[in-house]
Structures are given as C-alpha cells and as structure tokens.
Design an enzyme around this catalytic site. Structure first.
Site, short mmCIF file in Angstrom:
data_model
loop_
_atom_site.label_atom_id
_atom_site.label_comp_id
_atom_site.label_asym_id
_atom_site.label_seq_id
_atom_site.Cartn_x
_atom_site.Cartn_y
_atom_site.Cartn_z
N THR A 213 0.60 -1.07 0.07
CA THR A 213 -0.04 0.10 -0.02
C THR A 213 0.69 1.26 0.06
OG1 THR A 213 -1.58 -1.15 1.28
CG2 THR A 213 -1.94 1.07 1.09
N ARG A 241 -10.52 -11.32 -1.13
CA ARG A 241 -10.33 -10.46 -0.03
C ARG A 241 -9.87 -9.24 -0.75
NH1 ARG A 241 -6.20 -7.02 2.08
NH2 ARG A 241 -6.26 -6.74 4.30
N GLY A 243 -9.19 -4.99 0.96
CA GLY A 243 -8.91 -4.60 2.22
C GLY A 243 -9.52 -3.20 2.26
N ASP A 244 -8.93 -2.14 3.07
CA ASP A 244 -9.29 -1.06 3.28
C ASP A 244 -9.16 -0.01 2.23
OD1 ASP A 244 -6.42 -1.23 3.91
OD2 ASP A 244 -6.57 0.66 4.92
N THR A 264 -2.08 2.45 5.65
CA THR A 264 -1.58 1.51 5.21
C THR A 264 -1.47 0.45 6.39
OG1 THR A 264 0.66 1.99 5.76
CG2 THR A 264 0.06 2.65 3.62
N GLY A 265 -1.16 -0.68 6.04
CA GLY A 265 -1.15 -1.74 7.26
C GLY A 265 -2.41 -2.65 7.19
N GLY A 267 -5.57 -3.92 6.68
CA GLY A 267 -6.91 -3.19 6.23
C GLY A 267 -8.08 -3.67 7.22
N1 GLY Z 1 -3.76 -1.88 3.72
C1 GLY Z 1 -3.90 -2.85 2.68
C2 GLY Z 1 -4.51 -4.10 3.04
O1 GLY Z 1 -4.80 -4.47 4.03
O2 GLY Z 1 -4.95 -4.64 1.92
#
Ligand code: GLY
Length: 359
Positions: A213, A241, A243-244, A264-265, A267
């Site tokens: 990210t 899946r 993420g955020d 980032t991190g 999600g």
């Molecule tokens: N922050 C990116 C993810 O979790 O996919």
C-alpha cells in the site's frame, strides 16, 4: 506450517492528550503523557506519500511539477501514484505486487477529489498496472463509487487500458516459494519437505509477508485537496479478499474544508474503525494531522486491548490539512514511520511518530 503475521512484541505505548469529541471517550481510558511531536507545517501547494524510497522521490517530483505549474491536486496525486504503481520492484503496489493464495495479483485502489467531494474505487482488479487511474474514471465517468473484480476489469478495458501480466520474476518466485512452504499437508514443496533435490536445505525465511500500500495526498495552489490509496493488498490473501484501500473512509478520506488522510497496514483493522474518516474528523475538531494520526492508532489499540492484550496493530496513517501541515504515525513496526514530501522547500523524507504502549 501456515505462515502467520509475525507476533509483535509488547511495546511501550505513549498516550497523548486528546480533546473532547468523537472517540475521546475511548481514548481517555488509555494512559496519558504529553504530546511528543507536532505536525510539520509546510504550507501548500504540497504533495506527500507514505512511501519513502527512490521511486517515491521520483513520484513526488512528477506530482510536484504539476502542482508547481498551477495544476490540480487530483492530477498530481494520480501522476505520482502511477509512478509507484508501475514500479516492478515494489511488491506492495500495482505491477509486481504479491499475489493472493491462488497466485493471482488482485489490486485495490481509491481516489477522492476534495473539490467535488467525489470518489471512485476499484477492488480486486486484475491485470491492470495503474488501478488508481481506473478508480478516477469510476469517479468521473459513472455515478458509482466502487467497481469490483471482473466488472472493474471490463470497465478498464472499455476505456482502453491494456491487460498485462502483473507478475515479475520476483513476485512469481515469492509465490512459488510461499506455496511450497505454507502447508505441510499438501503436496507442494521439495522432496522430503524443505530439502532440495540436491540435498541442500532450502531457505524459506525470506518469503515476504506484508500489506503493501501507498497513500498520496496533495494540496494545490487553489487550496483543493486530493488523495489516492493504492495497493496489491495483503500478500497471500484469500481469493477475493479486499482490504481498506478501496473503501472510502477506511483507506482514504478527503474533505476540502479540513484535509485528507490515508492508511497502510492491516486493512481489517482500518475498515472497522473507519480510520481515514476518523482522522479527518479529529482534525475537524482541532487536532493537528500528527495528533489525529496518533489518535487513530490509539483508538485501534484501545479496541483490541479489550479482546486481546497482546495484539498490536500494524497500521500506519498519514494526514495533511488545508494549511499543508502533515502527520504520520504507526505502531507495531520496528521502524520509525516516514513520508516523502515535496513542496517549494524541496524534496525530503520526514519522520513520523511510532506510538508505544506502556500499559
Ligand atoms: N492496507 C492494505 C490491505 O490491507 O490490503
């Protein structure tokens, strides 16, 4: 044996004082100390990214050339994010990103335009090197916000995007090694498990695991704010899946009256706390971008503390306000978080704050 997110050691956590408002009820339960840092005041126009490598410097230079010429923050963040997305050596974003459990690279990306308060996103899109540009078309050419999977790909192709294999030799090798190592209950792996045919032990310790990210945020000379979050997401994730990053309010949020934030991190944590929206709302209540980023980390820590005292979030947040002040905070990494910044003062890497827990 299945590879898990590495256990993060218990750390000291510095609690910063917070004002009243959304979330204060929860934050007040955490131990308190003085603020350890202030937001960096830079003034606009300005562009920044959560990345800090040579590609990020190049990306900021290209975005800055648009801003310096009086161009829009929207054009600047797209140009900069594209530079990072096409970098084949970046295994967390776009081309060359790490794939899902099936070996397929699925990308998530969002864009938000503070001037129009419009947003667009694509999720689990395959075979497109610059997903943030597809997200921009979703924002500007439809009245939807998110397109996903095959629909997002069909949409991109209809606008002339080229379908390409996003794998690099590096990402494919990483996948093949992960597949051999991740389970001792399947038939992948060298004979005699972890022993190469020539009898030498394979080294599987260097198989990467990350959430990838990047965020790019900018304020232009008109005071308009824009942002992008783009990623290949969690490595080895379950097929489908997301993420955020493509979720407006989670991985990205922009409000032209206040500022912008990106995450980032992991999600899953950011989605549940609406992390980027939370940070912008904290700024609307008078918190600086730096304080607001730290507030978001603390909010997540507090929530998980009730469930699992040994859980530490891996998120990193960045934020910018209308005055060009910036913030950056993380927890759970051994590294001090940083961001690459470009404005009329030049190009530089600025350090954020790694919050720590003492409870
Ligand atoms: N922050 C990116 C993810 O979790 O996919």
């Amino acid at each position: 044996m299945k590879r898990k997110n590495s256990q993060i050691n218990r750390r000291n956590f510095v609690r910063h004082s917070v004002g009243a408002g959304v979330g204060a009820w929860a934050l007040d339960r955490l131990p308190k100390t003085e603020m350890s840092s202030q937001s960096r005041s830079a003034g606009g126009p300005i562009i920044m990214t959560s990345h800090s490598n040579d590609t990020a410097s190049d990306a900021m230079g290209q975005g800055w050339s648009i801003l310096a010429g009086g161009g829009s923050s929207l054009d600047a963040v797209e140009r900069s994010a594209n530079v990072i997305e096409v970098d084949p050596n970046d295994s967390g974003v776009g081309n060359g990103g790490l794939p899902n459990e099936n070996g397929v690279i699925q990308l998530d990306s969002s864009i938000m335009d503070g001037k129009t308060y419009n947003a667009g996103a694509v999720a689990a899109i395959e075979n497109i090197k610059t997903p943030c540009s597809v997200a921009r078309l979703v924002m500007e050419r439809t009245d939807h916000v998110i397109l996903v999977g095959q629909g997002a790909l069909d949409f991109a192709i209809s606008y002339g995007f080229e379908e390409v294999d996003l794998h690099t030799e590096r990402s494919r090798n990483a996948y093949l090694r992960w597949r051999e190592e991740h389970s001792d209950r399947d038939d992948y792996g060298p004979p005699d498990h972890l022993t190469a045919p020539d009898g030498e032990e394979e080294d599987y310790d260097d198989i990467p695991f990350h959430y990838g990210t990047t965020n790019v945020l900018a304020v232009d000379s008109h005071g308009d704010i824009s942002g992008i979050t783009t990623t290949s997401g969690l490595s080895w994730k379950i097929n489908g899946r997301i993420g955020d990053s493509p979720i407006i309010g989670a991985g990205l949020y922009v409000d032209n009256d206040i500022g912008a934030a990106g995450a980032t991190g992991r999600g899953e944590d950011v989605i549940k706390c609406c992390g980027s929206f939370y940070i912008v709302m904290r700024m609307s209540q008078g918190r600086s971008p730096q304080q607001a980023c730290e507030d978001a980390i603390e909010f997540i820590v507090h929530k998980y503390r009730n469930v699992n005292p040994n859980f530490f979030p891996s998120e990193k947040f960045v934020a910018i306000n209308k005055d060009g002040e910036m913030g950056c905070a993380s927890m759970g990494s051994n590294r001090i978080p940083s961001m690459t910044v470009r404005n009329s003062d030049g190009l530089r890497i600025e350090e954020g704050v790694r919050t720590q827990y003492t409870g």
